[in-house]
Design an enzyme around this catalytic site. Structure first.
Site, mmCIF file in Angstrom:
data_model
loop_
_atom_site.group_PDB
_atom_site.id
_atom_site.type_symbol
_atom_site.label_atom_id
_atom_site.label_comp_id
_atom_site.label_asym_id
_atom_site.label_seq_id
_atom_site.Cartn_x
_atom_site.Cartn_y
_atom_site.Cartn_z
ATOM 1 N N ASP A 428 0.845 -1.186 0.000
ATOM 2 C CA ASP A 428 0.000 0.000 0.000
ATOM 3 C C ASP A 428 0.885 1.242 0.000
ATOM 4 O O ASP A 428 1.878 1.314 0.740
ATOM 5 C CB ASP A 428 -0.917 0.005 1.217
ATOM 6 C CG ASP A 428 -1.965 1.102 1.138
ATOM 7 O OD1 ASP A 428 -3.000 0.866 0.491
ATOM 8 O OD2 ASP A 428 -1.731 2.190 1.701
ATOM 9 N N GLU A 472 -4.573 2.532 -4.333
ATOM 10 C CA GLU A 472 -3.113 2.515 -4.233
ATOM 11 C C GLU A 472 -2.598 1.209 -3.655
ATOM 12 O O GLU A 472 -1.462 1.128 -3.172
ATOM 13 C CB GLU A 472 -2.637 3.692 -3.360
ATOM 14 C CG GLU A 472 -3.047 3.616 -1.895
ATOM 15 C CD GLU A 472 -4.402 4.209 -1.633
ATOM 16 O OE1 GLU A 472 -4.671 4.549 -0.467
ATOM 17 O OE2 GLU A 472 -5.211 4.347 -2.582
#
Length: 567
Positions: A428, A472
Site C-alpha cells: 500500500d 493505491e
C-alpha cells in the site's frame, strides 16, 4: 413478392426450354452408313439377298439380329471393329473375305475374353492376310438397336486410341478419387452436409467410370456385359441425385425451401427411374424418356436455383455456377446429341468423366479457399477473444493484473494440490491521498504507473505474480520461498519502490510503501492467506508506515495473527 415471382418465372422459362429440347430430334447412335440387317430366329447367317439396307430393324428382342457393315477399301487389310459394349446376351463377329466368312469371334454376358478394352469397348481384328470386305455381327438378346455404337478403324489406330483412352480415363478417375476422399474428410471434420453430398457425387462418378470403362473387368471378368451396363445406369442416376442434394445443401441459406426440396425430389425421381431400368429383364427403352426428362428437369431447376442465389450475392451460388457449368452443359448435350464418335470412341462418357473431374477440382478448390478464409476469420476471432479476455483481467491504468486476473493467475501458477510454500505481499502506498491533494489526480496516476512498472519488473526477476487490487493497493504472490527469503523479498520490494524517481511528478514529496506479508501452502485457501496479509499490512500502517510486517505462518487459525515487525 415481385422478386419471388420473377425468380419463379425464370425457373419456369428454363424448364420450358429444356422441355423444348427434349421434344426436339434426338440424334441417336447409329451404325456406319451402308449397314444392312436382318432379324431371324436361326443362328445361321442369312443370304445377302435377305438383308435390308434401309430403315431400322424391329422385332429383334426375342430373336437374332444380323448386321453387315462394309469395310472401307483403305482399311481392308488392317481392319478392326470397335464397339461400345451395350445390353446384349451374346454376340459373334465374323469378317468377310471375298464372299467367304472368316473365323467367328464370340463374346457373351460375363465373358468378353480378350476382346475388352478400357474405355467401355470391345474390339475384333481382321486376319490381315487378305483384304476384308465386310464385317458380320450376330447379336442375341439386344435390348435397344439405338444404343449400338460401331466403328471400323485400322488396327494400329484402334490400339493407339485404346491406350489414350485408358490413360485419359485413369487420370480422370484418380482426380475423382482424391477429391472424393478430400470432401469426405471435410464432411467428417466440419460436419457439413454439402461436403458429404459432393463427396458422394465424386465417389459415385468414379465408381461409374470404373464400371462403364470396364477397368474392373481385370478383377471381375464375370461382370462383363449387361450387368455392368445396368449397374452403370444406376450409378449415373445416383450421381445425379447426389448432385441435386449438394446443390440444395449449398443454397439452403440463400433460397426458400420449396425449390430446393423440389430439386431434391427430382434427384430421387431420377434415381428411382434408374434403379427400375436397371432391373433384370426390364426394357430400358421404356424408361429412357423418364430418365431424359428427369435429368434435364433437374439440370434446369438446379441452374435456376444457382442463378437466383448468385443474383442475391450468395458466394456458394457463384462457386456452384462456375464449377457446375461444364458438367451441366455436357450432361445436357449427352441427352440431346450423339457424341459417341469423338474422343477415340469414348464420346460422351469420357467427356462426362472429365467434366465431372474438372467440376470436382474447381468446386473443391473454391471450398478450400472459402474454408481458409473462414479459418482465418475464426483464428482472428479467437485472437480478439483472447485479447479481450486479457484486457478484462488487466488494470487499465498500470497494465498489471486486476483483482480478477490476479486470482486466476495465482491459482494457475501456485494453486493445485501441492503443499509447497507460497507467500503473499500486500503493498500500500503511504499517504497517497496527500499526493492527490497536493499535486492532483493526474500526478497520483503517474505515481501509480511508475510503481506498477517497477513491480512488473519483479515478475521475471523473482518468478512472481503482480497485480493491482484497486486504489493505491498492489499485491505480489510468490511460490517456493521460505520464511527468511520471503521477508528479504519484501524488503527488496519496499526499498526498490522507494528508490523510484518522482521528482518531476511530486517534487519534494517522498513516496514510500507499507507491506504486509503472509506465508502459507499452495493447497490452503487463498482467502485465509489474504486475510492474514491484510492484517499484517494494517499493522505496518499503525506502526508508522514505510515498513514490512510479517504475519504468523499459521494462517488457518481463527485467532488473531502474531505479527512480526521487520522494519
Amino acid at each position: 413478392m415481385k422478386a419471388g415471382l420473377g425468380s419463379l418465372r425464370r425457373m419456369l422459362w428454363v424448364m420450358a426450354v429444356a422441355c423444348a429440347l427434349i421434344s426436339g430430334p434426338h440424334l441417336a447412335a447409329q451404325p456406319p452408313a451402308g449397314t444392312c440387317f436382318a432379324v431371324t430366329s436361326s443362328v445361321a447367317a442369312p443370304d445377302r439377298s435377305d438383308l435390308q439396307c434401309a430403315g431400322a430393324p424391329t422385332g429383334y428382342r426375342g430373336s437374332v439380329l444380323w448386321l453387315r457393315l462394309p469395310v472401307p477399301a483403305s482399311q481392308s487389310r488392317d481392319a478392326s471393329l470397335a464397339m461400345h459394349t451395350t445390353r446384349f446376351e451374346r454376340m459373334s463377329v465374323m469378317f468377310e473375305y471375298a464372299d467367304t466368312l472368316g473365323p467367328r469371334h464370340t463374346i457373351g454376358r460375363g465373358d468378353f475374353a480378350d476382346s475388352w478394352h478400357i474405355g467401355g469397348q470391345v474390339a475384333f481384328r481382321a486376319r490381315g492376310d487378305q483384304p476384308a470386305t465386310a464385317v458380320w455381327l450376330r447379336i442375341a438378346g439386344l435390348e435397344d438397336y439405338n444404343l449400338l455404337s460401331l466403328r471400323i478403324v485400322s488396327a494400329q489406330a484402334a490400339q493407339r486410341q485404346f491406350e489414350l483412352t485408358a490413360f485419359a480415363i485413369g487420370a480422370a478417375l484418380a482426380l475423382l478419387g482424391i477429391a472424393a476422399l478430400f470432401n469426405m474428410g471435410l464432411a467428417a471434420s466440419m460436419r457439413r452436409s454439402f461436403f458429404l453430398w459432393h463427396g458422394g457425387w465424386a465417389a459415385t462418378v468414379m465408381v461409374w467410370g470404373l464400371v462403364w470403362s470396364q477397368a474392373g473387368l481385370a478383377v471381375f471378368p464375370a461382370a462383363a456385359g449387361t450387368a455392368s451396363a445396368r449397374l452403370a445406369t444406376v450409378l449415373a442416376c445416383l450421381a445425379i441425385m447426389f448432385a441435386t442434394f449438394a446443390t440444395a445443401s449449398a443454397l439452403r441459406d440463400a433460397l426458400p425451401r420449396w425449390p430446393l426440396r423440389l430439386l431434391g425430389a427430382l434427384g430421387v425421381l431420377v434415381l428411382a427411374a434408374g434403379v427400375a431400368s436397371g432391373l433384370p429383364g426390364v426394357d430400358i427403352g421404356q424408361f429412357a424418356p423418364v430418365l431424359m426428362i428427369g435429368t434435364l428437369s433437374s439440370l434446369a431447376l438446379a441452374t435456376a436455383c444457382i442463378a437466383a442465389g448468385w443474383r442475391k450475392g450468395h458466394g456458394a451460388a457463384r462457386d456452384l455456377a462456375i464449377s457446375w457449368a461444364i458438367p451441366m452443359v455436357t450432361l445436357a448435350m449427352t441427352q440431346i446429341v450423339d457424341l459417341d464418335a469423338i474422343l477415340w470412341g469414348g464420346g460422351d462418357k469420357v467427356l462426362m468423366l472429365y467434366a465431372s473431374a474438372l467440376q470436382v477440382v474447381c468446386l473443391t478448390g473454391f471450398a478450400t479457399v472459402r474454408l481458409r478464409a473462414l479459418r482465418m476469420q475464426r483464428d482472428r476471432a479467437v485472437e480478439i477473444g483472447k485479447a479481450l479476455a486479457e484486457l478484462a483481467e488487466r488494470d487499465p491504468l498500470t497494465g498489471l493484473l486486476n483483482r480478477r486476473g490476479f486470482l486466476g493467475k495465482y491459482a494457475e501458477a501456485f494453486g493445485g494440490g501441492a503443499s509447497r510454500p507460497v507467500g503473499l505481499l500486500l503493498i500500500d502506498v503511504d499517504k497517497f491521498k496527500a499526493v492527490n491533494d497536493e499535486f492532483g489526480h493526474q500526478a497520483g496516476d503517474e505515481v501509480l504507473v511508475t510503481l506498477g512498472r517497477r513491480l512488473a519488473s519483479f515478475e521475471e526477476r523473482f518468478g512472481c505474480r503482480v497485480g493491482r487490487l484497486g486504489g493505491e493497493e498492489f499485491v505480489l504472490g510468490v511460490s517456493g520461498v521460505a520464511d527468511g527469503g520471503l521477508v528479504e523479498l519484501a524488503e527488496t520490494v519496499r526499498s526498490e519502490l522507494a528508490e523510484c524517481d518522482f521528482g518531476a511528478t511530486a517534487p519534494g514529496h517522498r513516496i514510500s510503501v507499507s507491506i504486509g506479508v503472509a506465508q502459507g501452502a499452495a493447497d490452503r485457501p487463498f482467502q485465509a492467506l489474504y486475510r492474514k496479509a491484510d492484517e499484517a499490512l494494517y499493522a505496518a500502517k499503525r506502526e508508522g508506515r514505510n515498513r514490512v510486517v510479517c504475519a504468523d505462518r499459521d494462517i488457518e487459525s481463527d485467532q488473531a495473527p502474531v505479527l512480526q515487525q521487520v522494519s
